[in-house]
Design an enzyme around this catalytic site. Structure first.
Site, PDB file in Angstrom:
ATOM      1  N   ASP A   6      -4.229  12.426  -0.551  1.00  0.00           N
ATOM      2  CA  ASP A   6      -3.198  11.482  -0.979  1.00  0.00           C
ATOM      3  C   ASP A   6      -3.419  11.202  -2.470  1.00  0.00           C
ATOM      4  O   ASP A   6      -3.488  10.059  -2.909  1.00  0.00           O
ATOM      5  CB  ASP A   6      -3.255  10.184  -0.155  1.00  0.00           C
ATOM      6  CG  ASP A   6      -2.143   9.211  -0.548  1.00  0.00           C
ATOM      7  OD1 ASP A   6      -1.154   9.649  -1.176  1.00  0.00           O
ATOM      8  OD2 ASP A   6      -2.271   8.006  -0.234  1.00  0.00           O
ATOM      9  N   ASN A  18      -7.705  -1.045   1.121  1.00  0.00           N
ATOM     10  CA  ASN A  18      -7.030  -1.213   2.406  1.00  0.00           C
ATOM     11  C   ASN A  18      -7.575  -0.201   3.408  1.00  0.00           C
ATOM     12  O   ASN A  18      -7.584  -0.442   4.607  1.00  0.00           O
ATOM     13  CB  ASN A  18      -5.527  -1.023   2.248  1.00  0.00           C
ATOM     14  CG  ASN A  18      -4.817  -1.020   3.575  1.00  0.00           C
ATOM     15  OD1 ASN A  18      -4.706  -2.060   4.229  1.00  0.00           O
ATOM     16  ND2 ASN A  18      -4.376   0.152   4.025  1.00  0.00           N
ATOM     17  N   GLN A  60      -6.413   8.205   6.533  1.00  0.00           N
ATOM     18  CA  GLN A  60      -6.783   7.006   5.762  1.00  0.00           C
ATOM     19  C   GLN A  60      -6.951   5.809   6.701  1.00  0.00           C
ATOM     20  O   GLN A  60      -6.086   4.922   6.766  1.00  0.00           O
ATOM     21  CB  GLN A  60      -5.700   6.687   4.720  1.00  0.00           C
ATOM     22  CG  GLN A  60      -5.648   7.688   3.570  1.00  0.00           C
ATOM     23  CD  GLN A  60      -4.369   7.566   2.755  1.00  0.00           C
ATOM     24  OE1 GLN A  60      -3.284   7.442   3.320  1.00  0.00           O
ATOM     25  NE2 GLN A  60      -4.494   7.639   1.450  1.00  0.00           N
ATOM     26  N   ASP A  75      -7.666   2.293   8.170  1.00  0.00           N
ATOM     27  CA  ASP A  75      -7.674   0.971   7.528  1.00  0.00           C
ATOM     28  C   ASP A  75      -9.031   0.297   7.696  1.00  0.00           C
ATOM     29  O   ASP A  75      -9.603   0.287   8.800  1.00  0.00           O
ATOM     30  CB  ASP A  75      -6.612   0.063   8.162  1.00  0.00           C
ATOM     31  CG  ASP A  75      -5.239   0.281   7.552  1.00  0.00           C
ATOM     32  OD1 ASP A  75      -4.976   1.408   7.094  1.00  0.00           O
ATOM     33  OD2 ASP A  75      -4.441  -0.678   7.537  1.00  0.00           O
ATOM     34  N   ARG A  79      -6.162  -2.822 -10.508  1.00  0.00           N
ATOM     35  CA  ARG A  79      -4.831  -2.743  -9.925  1.00  0.00           C
ATOM     36  C   ARG A  79      -5.108  -2.634  -8.426  1.00  0.00           C
ATOM     37  O   ARG A  79      -5.716  -1.662  -7.957  1.00  0.00           O
ATOM     38  CB  ARG A  79      -4.100  -1.526 -10.468  1.00  0.00           C
ATOM     39  CG  ARG A  79      -2.694  -1.282  -9.863  1.00  0.00           C
ATOM     40  CD  ARG A  79      -2.729  -0.303  -8.727  1.00  0.00           C
ATOM     41  NE  ARG A  79      -1.417   0.069  -8.236  1.00  0.00           N
ATOM     42  CZ  ARG A  79      -1.227   0.786  -7.140  1.00  0.00           C
ATOM     43  NH1 ARG A  79      -2.256   1.211  -6.421  1.00  0.00           N
ATOM     44  NH2 ARG A  79      -0.019   1.101  -6.747  1.00  0.00           N
ATOM     45  N   ASP A 113      -4.393  -1.917  -4.805  1.00  0.00           N
ATOM     46  CA  ASP A 113      -3.461  -1.059  -4.077  1.00  0.00           C
ATOM     47  C   ASP A 113      -2.985  -1.739  -2.792  1.00  0.00           C
ATOM     48  O   ASP A 113      -3.778  -2.358  -2.072  1.00  0.00           O
ATOM     49  CB  ASP A 113      -4.211   0.240  -3.728  1.00  0.00           C
ATOM     50  CG  ASP A 113      -3.318   1.292  -3.117  1.00  0.00           C
ATOM     51  OD1 ASP A 113      -2.345   1.686  -3.775  1.00  0.00           O
ATOM     52  OD2 ASP A 113      -3.609   1.726  -1.988  1.00  0.00           O
ATOM     53  N   LEU A 140      -3.416  -5.439   3.446  1.00  0.00           N
ATOM     54  CA  LEU A 140      -4.810  -5.821   3.628  1.00  0.00           C
ATOM     55  C   LEU A 140      -4.985  -6.778   4.811  1.00  0.00           C
ATOM     56  O   LEU A 140      -5.809  -7.668   4.784  1.00  0.00           O
ATOM     57  CB  LEU A 140      -5.357  -6.513   2.353  1.00  0.00           C
ATOM     58  CG  LEU A 140      -5.336  -5.703   1.064  1.00  0.00           C
ATOM     59  CD1 LEU A 140      -5.753  -6.581  -0.114  1.00  0.00           C
ATOM     60  CD2 LEU A 140      -6.266  -4.512   1.158  1.00  0.00           C
ATOM     61  N   GLU A 170      -0.312  -4.692  -6.321  1.00  0.00           N
ATOM     62  CA  GLU A 170       0.879  -3.960  -5.885  1.00  0.00           C
ATOM     63  C   GLU A 170       1.402  -4.636  -4.621  1.00  0.00           C
ATOM     64  O   GLU A 170       0.891  -4.411  -3.525  1.00  0.00           O
ATOM     65  CB  GLU A 170       0.532  -2.495  -5.582  1.00  0.00           C
ATOM     66  CG  GLU A 170       1.754  -1.671  -5.228  1.00  0.00           C
ATOM     67  CD  GLU A 170       1.480  -0.444  -4.357  1.00  0.00           C
ATOM     68  OE1 GLU A 170       2.335   0.439  -4.297  1.00  0.00           O
ATOM     69  OE2 GLU A 170       0.403  -0.383  -3.720  1.00  0.00           O
ATOM     70  N   HIS A 200       3.930   6.280 -10.160  1.00  0.00           N
ATOM     71  CA  HIS A 200       3.523   7.575  -9.621  1.00  0.00           C
ATOM     72  C   HIS A 200       4.082   7.822  -8.222  1.00  0.00           C
ATOM     73  O   HIS A 200       3.960   8.916  -7.697  1.00  0.00           O
ATOM     74  CB  HIS A 200       1.994   7.634  -9.576  1.00  0.00           C
ATOM     75  CG  HIS A 200       1.414   6.554  -8.716  1.00  0.00           C
ATOM     76  ND1 HIS A 200       1.424   5.227  -9.074  1.00  0.00           N
ATOM     77  CD2 HIS A 200       0.842   6.602  -7.488  1.00  0.00           C
ATOM     78  CE1 HIS A 200       0.876   4.517  -8.108  1.00  0.00           C
ATOM     79  NE2 HIS A 200       0.514   5.315  -7.140  1.00  0.00           N
ATOM     80  N   ASP A 201       4.647   6.805  -7.600  1.00  0.00           N
ATOM     81  CA  ASP A 201       5.226   6.976  -6.262  1.00  0.00           C
ATOM     82  C   ASP A 201       6.728   7.264  -6.391  1.00  0.00           C
ATOM     83  O   ASP A 201       7.262   7.342  -7.480  1.00  0.00           O
ATOM     84  CB  ASP A 201       5.010   5.710  -5.430  1.00  0.00           C
ATOM     85  CG  ASP A 201       3.548   5.535  -5.041  1.00  0.00           C
ATOM     86  OD1 ASP A 201       2.829   6.556  -4.908  1.00  0.00           O
ATOM     87  OD2 ASP A 201       3.114   4.377  -4.864  1.00  0.00           O
TER      88      ASP A 201
HETATM   89  O1  TEU Z   1       1.118   2.627  -2.272  1.00  0.00           O
HETATM   90  C1  TEU Z   1       1.203   1.645  -1.287  1.00  0.00           C
HETATM   91  C2  TEU Z   1       2.499   1.066  -1.099  1.00  0.00           C
HETATM   92  O2  TEU Z   1       2.566   0.016  -0.545  1.00  0.00           O
HETATM   93  C3  TEU Z   1       3.733   1.708  -1.604  1.00  0.00           C
HETATM   94  O3  TEU Z   1       3.622   2.908  -2.211  1.00  0.00           O
HETATM   95  C4  TEU Z   1       4.650   1.859  -0.462  1.00  0.00           C
HETATM   96  O4  TEU Z   1       4.557   3.146   0.059  1.00  0.00           O
HETATM   97  C5  TEU Z   1       6.051   1.637  -0.951  1.00  0.00           C
HETATM   98  O5  TEU Z   1       6.089   0.478  -1.682  1.00  0.00           O
HETATM   99  C6  TEU Z   1       7.000   1.514   0.194  1.00  0.00           C
HETATM  100  O6  TEU Z   1       6.692   0.460   1.019  1.00  0.00           O
HETATM  101  C7  TEU Z   1      -0.145   2.849  -2.753  1.00  0.00           C
HETATM  102  C8  TEU Z   1      -0.142   3.957  -3.772  1.00  0.00           C
HETATM  103  O7  TEU Z   1       0.689   3.576  -4.848  1.00  0.00           O
HETATM  104  C9  TEU Z   1       0.264   5.235  -3.137  1.00  0.00           C
HETATM  105  O8  TEU Z   1       0.276   6.291  -4.068  1.00  0.00           O
HETATM  106  C10 TEU Z   1      -0.704   5.553  -2.013  1.00  0.00           C
HETATM  107  O9  TEU Z   1      -0.261   6.676  -1.286  1.00  0.00           O
HETATM  108  C11 TEU Z   1      -0.834   4.387  -1.043  1.00  0.00           C
HETATM  109  O10 TEU Z   1      -1.064   3.157  -1.718  1.00  0.00           O
HETATM  110  C12 TEU Z   1      -2.010   4.575  -0.112  1.00  0.00           C
HETATM  111  O11 TEU Z   1      -3.201   4.297  -0.780  1.00  0.00           O
END
Ligand code: TEU
Length: 553
Positions: free
Chosen positions: A65, A107, A172, A174, A202, A204, A209, A244, A311-312
């Protein structure tokens, strides 16, 4: 603004720049980006003017990932360098006045993390309770993040005959944050990176959590974040937590710790980001104004991280179904450009067809909306995505430094790279750092100028926002100020037509003259009546409200 108000909260007007070491610059010629290459690129980032680098995960990982599956929280992925290289990078950045924050992904771990390897082997393992196990999966699947890729958040472990929970991919698992031993591990991880000189984290996937949904031992994530914040503050006077939290504003308030704060220092504003896209697709400023109005108020100073891309996928989950369709239709007409029913696998420049007027408008908004701007590497030169790369990798192609082979990212054979570069009109032949550095009219120089202005205009990060009433729906007009007088007025024409805005009188605005902060000129304000200001198609203005006798600082 009084110094006492500013305190040490450096992140309130920082300029964040997110990058992945793996795709930024290859310093040793093996095809993979590394800390040596990144350290050598610091002059570039300094020239651009960013003040804080957010490093995406660079830890040892099976890389299923993109590094968000960590197998050792205390190390560096050997492909990217050594721990010494990372420490040297953090120190060198700091000596150039650039802070570094790192991704804290707690997480979950990778299923290859030694904790999970042991936990899954035996119910009696001391690491068993580091994870979340059930005899039966719960029905509540509302936390499913990857529809189509994962069917459930529960995975059967045949050896010990229980299910483990995974909010993300099945590889992954939890972590169980109700377990105090896990919290202690996290504290150690945080303390370790602070010792190496990072200025914060930052965090994640903050809303995830939680313990298993519906379980009696569900953790209160707020208690965890409060504890983490207190701990981090004890260890470092400057460290910050940027979360985030991809949730609507009212829920975000809780992650600041409510009115009185005490939890996250900053959060990304997903609502505003979605609103900016909707507004620009419609040519109507209303969604932006609504999003700003809905931001919760706090008595403690908190910061909003504004961004256009990360990046997403560009997640449009906070829009209504109809609104999302509007944005999809305009910006991602092809099915392959969409993912998970909620997001767009594209970078900004191709979404706007590379139109320099629209790109400049978008970045002008990013840097003038109240909060702190967060750039994703390559945005400053208008990089595109590579749709040939699978899933989210499309927007994670290597940085384009020169028009030469591999975009100057690496001298290695193209097959050795972590992903192939963008081709076509957004390929490195046309879009690269070197050419734009030499061209004063480039997007790079434009963003550099915005950054410089942002940094000398503390009202944007610190001030209160006032939405200016007027009769031109395609224009977004807002004032940022920290005092009753002065401040900055920004005007953005979201439409392809010229626009005229009737501004309130000098008395109402609180200044005599508007001084253009991006071009040398002044607009006098009428004392008692409205002043008309003209904007080009997709035009914008940053105007300092200069009180009588005031001057630009
Ligand atoms: O993303 C987590 C996350 O909550 C969002 O990307 C979510 O998928 C989106 O808002 C839709 O609900 C983080 C990272 O940014 C991502 O690249 C990882 O794949 C993910 O965590 C798992 O660690």
């Amino acid at each position: 603004m009084r110094i006492a108000d500013v305190g040490d909260l450096w992140w309130r007007n920082a300029v964040f720049y997110c990058l992945d070491v793996e795709t930024f610059r290859d310093g040793n010629g093996d095809g993979v980006g590394d800390f040596t290459g990144l350290t050598e690129s610091l002059g570039y980032l300094e020239q651009l003017g960013v003040t804080c680098i957010w490093l995406m995960p660079f830890y040892p990982t099976p890389d299923r990932d993109d590094g968000y599956d960590i197998s050792d929280f205390y190390g560096v992925d050997p492909r990217l360098g050594t721990l010494g290289d990372a420490a040297e990078f953090i120190r060198t950045a700091r000596s150039r006045g650039i802070r570094v924050i790192v991704d804290l992904v707690v997480n979950h771990t990778s299923d290859k993390h030694p904790w999970f390897v042991q936990a899954r082997r035996s119910r009696n393992s001391k690491f068993r309770d580091y994870y979340i196990w059930r005899d039966r999966p719960t029905r509540n699947q509302k936390n499913m993040v990857f529809p189509g890729e994962e069917q459930s958040i529960w995975e059967w472990e045949p050896k010990t005959e229980q299910y483990y929970m995974h909010s993300f991919y099945r590889h992954q698992p939890d972590l169980n944050l109700t377990n105090s031993a896990v919290r202690e591990e996290i504290a150690k991880i945080v303390a370790y990176w602070l010792t190496l000189g990072v200025a914060g984290f930052r965090i994640d996937a903050v809303p995830f959590l939680l313990a298993a949904p519906g379980s009696p031992d569900a953790a209160d994530p707020h208690e965890f974040i409060r504890d983490l914040k207190r701990f981090v503050r004890r260890r470092s006077s400057e460290a910050m937590l940027l979360g985030e939290v991809a949730l609507p504003h009212p829920e975000q308030l809780e992650y600041f710790g409510g009115q009185d704060g005490g939890e996250l220092d900053a959060q990304f504003d997903f609502t505003l980001m979605d609103a900016v896209y909707l507004a620009s697709v419609r040519g109507d400023a209303t969604p932006i104004a609504d999003a700003l109005r809905s931001r919760p108020k706090t008595s403690e100073p908190v910061a909003w991280g504004n961004f256009l891309r990360n990046h997403d996928e560009l997640t449009l989950q906070l829009l209504t179904d109809e609104e999302r369709e509007e944005v999809f239709d305009a910006l991602a007409p092809e099915p392959y450009q969409r993912i998970y029913g909620r997001g767009i696998l594209r970078r900004l420049a191709p979404m706007l067809n590379g139109d320099p007027r629209r790109l400049r408008l978008a970045y002008s908004l990013l840097f003038s909306l109240p909060g702190v701007p967060v750039l994703y590497y390559g945005e400053e030169i208008g990089m595109g995505e590579n749709p040939e790369l699978p899933g989210r990798s499309a927007v994670r192609s290597p940085m384009q430094w020169t028009p030469e082979r591999n975009g100057g990212f690496s001298p290695a054979r193209p097959s050795q790279l972590p992903g192939s570069l963008t081709t076509g009109g957004f390929g490195p032949e046309y879009v690269n750092v070197r050419n734009q550095q030499m061209d004063e009219g480039s997007l790079f120089h434009f963003i550099r100028a915005l950054i410089a202005r942002y940094r000398t205009t503390p009202e944007i990060g610190w001030g209160d926002v006032e939405l200016v009433e007027h009769d031109t729906p395609g224009v977004f007009a807002h004032i940022l100020r920290t005092d009753h007088e002065g401040g900055m007025l920004a005007l953005h024409n979201l439409t392809a037509e010229p626009a005229t805005v009737s501004l309130p009188s000098a008395a109402d605005i609180g200044g005599e003259v508007l001084t253009d902060l991006l071009h040398p000129r002044e607009i006098p304000l009428q004392a008692e009546r409205a002043t008309d200001v003209h904007l080009d198609p997709y035009g914008f203005l940053w105007l300092q409200i200069t009180p009588p006798g005031g001057a630009i600082v």
